[in-house]
Write a protein that holds these residues in place. Structure first.
Motif, PDB file in Angstrom:
ATOM      1  N   HIS A  14       0.814  -1.216   0.000  1.00  0.00           N
ATOM      2  CA  HIS A  14       0.000   0.000   0.000  1.00  0.00           C
ATOM      3  C   HIS A  14       0.857   1.280   0.000  1.00  0.00           C
ATOM      4  O   HIS A  14       0.319   2.385   0.039  1.00  0.00           O
ATOM      5  CB  HIS A  14      -0.894   0.042   1.247  1.00  0.00           C
ATOM      6  CG  HIS A  14      -2.092  -0.864   1.201  1.00  0.00           C
ATOM      7  ND1 HIS A  14      -2.030  -2.175   0.823  1.00  0.00           N
ATOM      8  CD2 HIS A  14      -3.388  -0.643   1.498  1.00  0.00           C
ATOM      9  CE1 HIS A  14      -3.247  -2.713   0.902  1.00  0.00           C
ATOM     10  NE2 HIS A  14      -4.089  -1.807   1.307  1.00  0.00           N
ATOM     11  N   GLY A  21      -9.262   2.939  -1.790  1.00  0.00           N
ATOM     12  CA  GLY A  21      -9.541   1.614  -2.360  1.00  0.00           C
ATOM     13  C   GLY A  21     -10.895   1.565  -3.038  1.00  0.00           C
ATOM     14  O   GLY A  21     -11.104   0.828  -3.996  1.00  0.00           O
ATOM     15  N   CYS A  55     -13.968  -4.960   3.783  1.00  0.00           N
ATOM     16  CA  CYS A  55     -14.286  -4.129   2.622  1.00  0.00           C
ATOM     17  C   CYS A  55     -15.704  -3.545   2.686  1.00  0.00           C
ATOM     18  O   CYS A  55     -16.037  -2.631   1.938  1.00  0.00           O
ATOM     19  CB  CYS A  55     -14.094  -4.935   1.337  1.00  0.00           C
ATOM     20  SG  CYS A  55     -13.882  -3.924  -0.126  1.00  0.00           S
ATOM     21  N   GLU A  72     -15.387   0.028   3.007  1.00  0.00           N
ATOM     22  CA  GLU A  72     -14.836   0.797   1.886  1.00  0.00           C
ATOM     23  C   GLU A  72     -15.792   0.721   0.701  1.00  0.00           C
ATOM     24  O   GLU A  72     -16.561   1.632   0.446  1.00  0.00           O
ATOM     25  CB  GLU A  72     -13.441   0.276   1.526  1.00  0.00           C
ATOM     26  CG  GLU A  72     -12.483   0.401   2.707  1.00  0.00           C
ATOM     27  CD  GLU A  72     -11.041   0.536   2.282  1.00  0.00           C
ATOM     28  OE1 GLU A  72     -10.764   0.717   1.089  1.00  0.00           O
ATOM     29  OE2 GLU A  72     -10.168   0.446   3.167  1.00  0.00           O
ATOM     30  N   VAL A  73     -15.783  -0.408  -0.003  1.00  0.00           N
ATOM     31  CA  VAL A  73     -16.664  -0.548  -1.161  1.00  0.00           C
ATOM     32  C   VAL A  73     -18.142  -0.506  -0.731  1.00  0.00           C
ATOM     33  O   VAL A  73     -18.976   0.105  -1.409  1.00  0.00           O
ATOM     34  CB  VAL A  73     -16.318  -1.840  -1.937  1.00  0.00           C
ATOM     35  CG1 VAL A  73     -17.440  -2.253  -2.875  1.00  0.00           C
ATOM     36  CG2 VAL A  73     -15.030  -1.618  -2.720  1.00  0.00           C
ATOM     37  N   THR A  81     -15.343  -9.040   2.720  1.00  0.00           N
ATOM     38  CA  THR A  81     -14.023  -9.076   3.370  1.00  0.00           C
ATOM     39  C   THR A  81     -12.991  -8.277   2.585  1.00  0.00           C
ATOM     40  O   THR A  81     -13.200  -7.929   1.431  1.00  0.00           O
ATOM     41  CB  THR A  81     -13.521 -10.528   3.480  1.00  0.00           C
ATOM     42  OG1 THR A  81     -13.429 -11.071   2.150  1.00  0.00           O
ATOM     43  CG2 THR A  81     -14.453 -11.386   4.317  1.00  0.00           C
ATOM     44  N   CYS A  82     -11.891  -8.000   3.248  1.00  0.00           N
ATOM     45  CA  CYS A  82     -10.770  -7.317   2.601  1.00  0.00           C
ATOM     46  C   CYS A  82      -9.611  -8.302   2.542  1.00  0.00           C
ATOM     47  O   CYS A  82      -9.086  -8.702   3.574  1.00  0.00           O
ATOM     48  CB  CYS A  82     -10.375  -6.092   3.413  1.00  0.00           C
ATOM     49  SG  CYS A  82      -8.825  -5.359   2.867  1.00  0.00           S
ATOM     50  N   PRO A  91      -6.703  -8.186  -0.077  1.00  0.00           N
ATOM     51  CA  PRO A  91      -5.975  -7.786  -1.282  1.00  0.00           C
ATOM     52  C   PRO A  91      -4.749  -8.658  -1.564  1.00  0.00           C
ATOM     53  O   PRO A  91      -3.911  -8.863  -0.690  1.00  0.00           O
ATOM     54  CB  PRO A  91      -5.572  -6.337  -0.989  1.00  0.00           C
ATOM     55  CG  PRO A  91      -5.535  -6.250   0.497  1.00  0.00           C
ATOM     56  CD  PRO A  91      -6.568  -7.203   1.010  1.00  0.00           C
ATOM     57  N   VAL A 127      -3.489  -2.705  -3.725  1.00  0.00           N
ATOM     58  CA  VAL A 127      -4.887  -2.301  -3.897  1.00  0.00           C
ATOM     59  C   VAL A 127      -5.276  -2.528  -5.373  1.00  0.00           C
ATOM     60  O   VAL A 127      -5.522  -1.600  -6.130  1.00  0.00           O
ATOM     61  CB  VAL A 127      -5.099  -0.839  -3.449  1.00  0.00           C
ATOM     62  CG1 VAL A 127      -6.597  -0.517  -3.331  1.00  0.00           C
ATOM     63  CG2 VAL A 127      -4.438  -0.603  -2.104  1.00  0.00           C
ATOM     64  N   PRO A 136      -8.789  -7.876  -5.103  1.00  0.00           N
ATOM     65  CA  PRO A 136      -9.972  -7.703  -5.946  1.00  0.00           C
ATOM     66  C   PRO A 136     -10.436  -6.255  -6.104  1.00  0.00           C
ATOM     67  O   PRO A 136     -11.487  -6.010  -6.701  1.00  0.00           O
ATOM     68  CB  PRO A 136     -11.030  -8.488  -5.168  1.00  0.00           C
ATOM     69  CG  PRO A 136     -10.679  -8.214  -3.732  1.00  0.00           C
ATOM     70  CD  PRO A 136      -9.166  -8.188  -3.691  1.00  0.00           C
ATOM     71  N   CYS A 137      -9.673  -5.314  -5.552  1.00  0.00           N
ATOM     72  CA  CYS A 137     -10.177  -3.954  -5.355  1.00  0.00           C
ATOM     73  C   CYS A 137     -10.671  -3.276  -6.640  1.00  0.00           C
ATOM     74  O   CYS A 137     -11.732  -2.644  -6.641  1.00  0.00           O
ATOM     75  CB  CYS A 137      -9.082  -3.112  -4.715  1.00  0.00           C
ATOM     76  SG  CYS A 137      -8.167  -3.994  -3.441  1.00  0.00           S
ATOM     77  N   GLU A 194      -7.757  -6.537   5.887  1.00  0.00           N
ATOM     78  CA  GLU A 194      -6.591  -5.847   5.333  1.00  0.00           C
ATOM     79  C   GLU A 194      -5.262  -6.327   5.924  1.00  0.00           C
ATOM     80  O   GLU A 194      -4.405  -5.527   6.274  1.00  0.00           O
ATOM     81  CB  GLU A 194      -6.746  -4.324   5.508  1.00  0.00           C
ATOM     82  CG  GLU A 194      -6.156  -3.553   4.338  1.00  0.00           C
ATOM     83  CD  GLU A 194      -6.711  -2.145   4.194  1.00  0.00           C
ATOM     84  OE1 GLU A 194      -7.633  -1.775   4.949  1.00  0.00           O
ATOM     85  OE2 GLU A 194      -6.228  -1.445   3.304  1.00  0.00           O
TER      86      GLU A 194
END
Ligand code: SF4
Length: 456
Positions: free
Chosen positions: A61, A291, A341, A344-345, A382-383, A385, A390, A393-394, A443
């Protein structure tokens, strides 16, 4: 503390708001404090320790790079992304770093930035400690910061106090229920209440100009992403997909009856373009994290392109999206390291769904419902990466999140606003689900796709 929509949508660089933007701000604040104390010139060494998720996925990151940039006095808002590789190379080669660009110290990258992969501080998974010492090795200042998501940073002594009520605004809603109630009493839309709140702190013309500036940065970011070919950095060898898709869409022309869903391809291409720019460390707008920064611009592009969105509606779009992000920030989290995630998403999807609903004429109840649908179907996300980058799957997840936001908005607009599960209930469920989620899905790159895909 008053969190402005301008603080939520900040202009910065990729690839991560919590792992790069936040740590850069923390490091800059640290050296600024030394300057204020009149001790900057006494510093001979700075030592940085990264804990928890910052240690586990910080390399992918760019956390170390961000901290070094912050120590040198750069901020995410002004740093030139094109300058970053040369800066990093220079510091690594010369083993020298100039604090705030004016006091040079010895700085051995791998010695002075430590990734404490086996240590997590109890308050939050994203923590970093900065220590400044003089030439005799005596400590001058030591400070712990937490990067709590979306680029927000909290000092150790302020942790847990950062969400105190902001009574000074006319519509201090902190839950979805309060938002509905205040809207019903005032007769205002969500954007109308947010506008009134923001105007307590900001001049109206300044606020409008700043929000439109963010739209311009989003457009420029998407444009660069649609035109820049190549392989993304980091070693996963992920090819940028946006340029090829963009060329195909341009060649095909506007969507017609032959393919009525072709408009979704344009949503996808913007989400991919912005997310690929983020992965490459480019200039973008955090929304509400880096992200997940492709979702809001992709849905806003969709609105502008297919519904002739004007500047007025674009400003309203940002205000509604910001209102929803604040509810999640206040009552759950915007941090993938804290709740996966979903934070975020999932939040970006909820924000974009609500904002699209208002600008398409939805009632406040429909806006609240769209936000709820946007999160409900991201619960448990879930997160994980791959390679701590990032990218996978981001990037693709942003395209999926943007399309889901549009569908959430359509479902809400086709209804009456009446629904079984409230936004508050889904926010609380998201928080609880995040708390129950195994750390390996938050993460750390220790679970999910991250351990089921060969990195090269
Ligand atoms: S999987 Fe989601 S939360 Fe994790 S780094 Fe990617 S976009 Fe952020």
């Amino acid at each position: 503390m008053f969190v402005s929509v301008l603080d939520l949508f900040t202009i910065g660089i990729g690839p991560s708001s919590s792992h790069a933007v936040g740590p850069m701000r923390a490091a800059r604040a640290f050296v600024k404090d030394l300057e204020q104390l009149g001790r900057l010139e006494d510093v001979a060494r700075v030592h940085v320790t990264l804990y928890g998720s910052l240690a586990l996925t910080g390399r992918g990151h760019g956390t170390d790079r961000a901290v070094a940039l912050g120590l040198a006095g750069h901020s995410p808002e002004e740093v030139d992304p094109d300058h970053v590789p040369a800066f990093v190379e220079g510091v690594r080669q010369q083993k020298r770093l100039s604090l705030l660009g004016r006091h040079e110290i010895e700085f051995a990258w791998d010695r002075d930035i430590v990734f404490a992969r086996d240590q997590t501080l109890p308050q939050h998974p994203n923590a970093l400690k900065l220590e400044a010492r003089d030439a005799q090795g005596h400590e001058i200042v030591s400070e712990v910061y937490f990067s709590v998501g979306g680029g927000f940073v909290v000092r150790e002594e302020d942790f847990g106090k950062e969400t105190e009520a902001s009574e000074e605004v006319p519509y201090p809603f902190r839950t979805g229920a309060q938002m509905l109630e205040m809207a019903a009493k005032s007769g205002l839309s969500v954007s109308g209440m947010m506008w009134a709140n923001e105007c307590v702190r900001h001049d109206a013309s300044y606020l409008r100009a700043e929000l439109l500036k963010r739209w311009e940065v989003m457009r420029q970011c998407a444009d660069r992403g649609c035109r820049t070919e190549g392989i993304l950095p980091g070693g996963l060898k992920v090819k940028r997909r946006a340029p090829e898709l963009y060329r195909k869409l341009r060649a095909a022309g506007e969507p017609g009856k032959a393919d009525p869903l072709a408009a979704l391809d344009w949503v996808d291409v913007i989400a991919l373009a912005v997310s690929e720019e983020n992965a490459a460390g480019g200039r973008l707008v955090t929304a509400p994290t880096n992200g997940a920064a492709g979702i809001v611009p992709a849905v806003l592009h969709f609105f502008v392109r297919y519904h002739d969105g004007d500047d007025e509606s674009i400003v309203r779009f940002f205000l509604v999206a910001g209102a929803i992000a604040l509810l999640f920030k206040e009552n759950a989290s915007l941090s993938g390291a804290e709740v996966g995630c979903q934070g975020e998403v999932g939040v970006a999807c909820s924000m974009a769904a609500a904002a699209l609903t208002e600008v398409l004429g939805g009632s406040v109840a429909q806006v609240e419902q769209a936000a709820e649908i946007g999160m409900e179907h991201n619960l448990g996300l879930t997160c994980d990466p791959v390679g701590g980058l990032v990218q996978v799957p981001c990037i693709e997840r942003n395209a999926m999140g943007a399309v889901k936001a549009i569908n959430a908005s359509r479902l809400a607009l086709r209804g009456t606003g009446e629904h079984r599960i409230s936004l508050d209930r889904v926010i609380d469920t998201m928080r609880r689900t995040g708390a129950d989620m195994s750390t390996k899905y938050k993460e750390t790159s220790r679970g999910g796709l991250a351990v089921n895909v060969a990195e090269c």
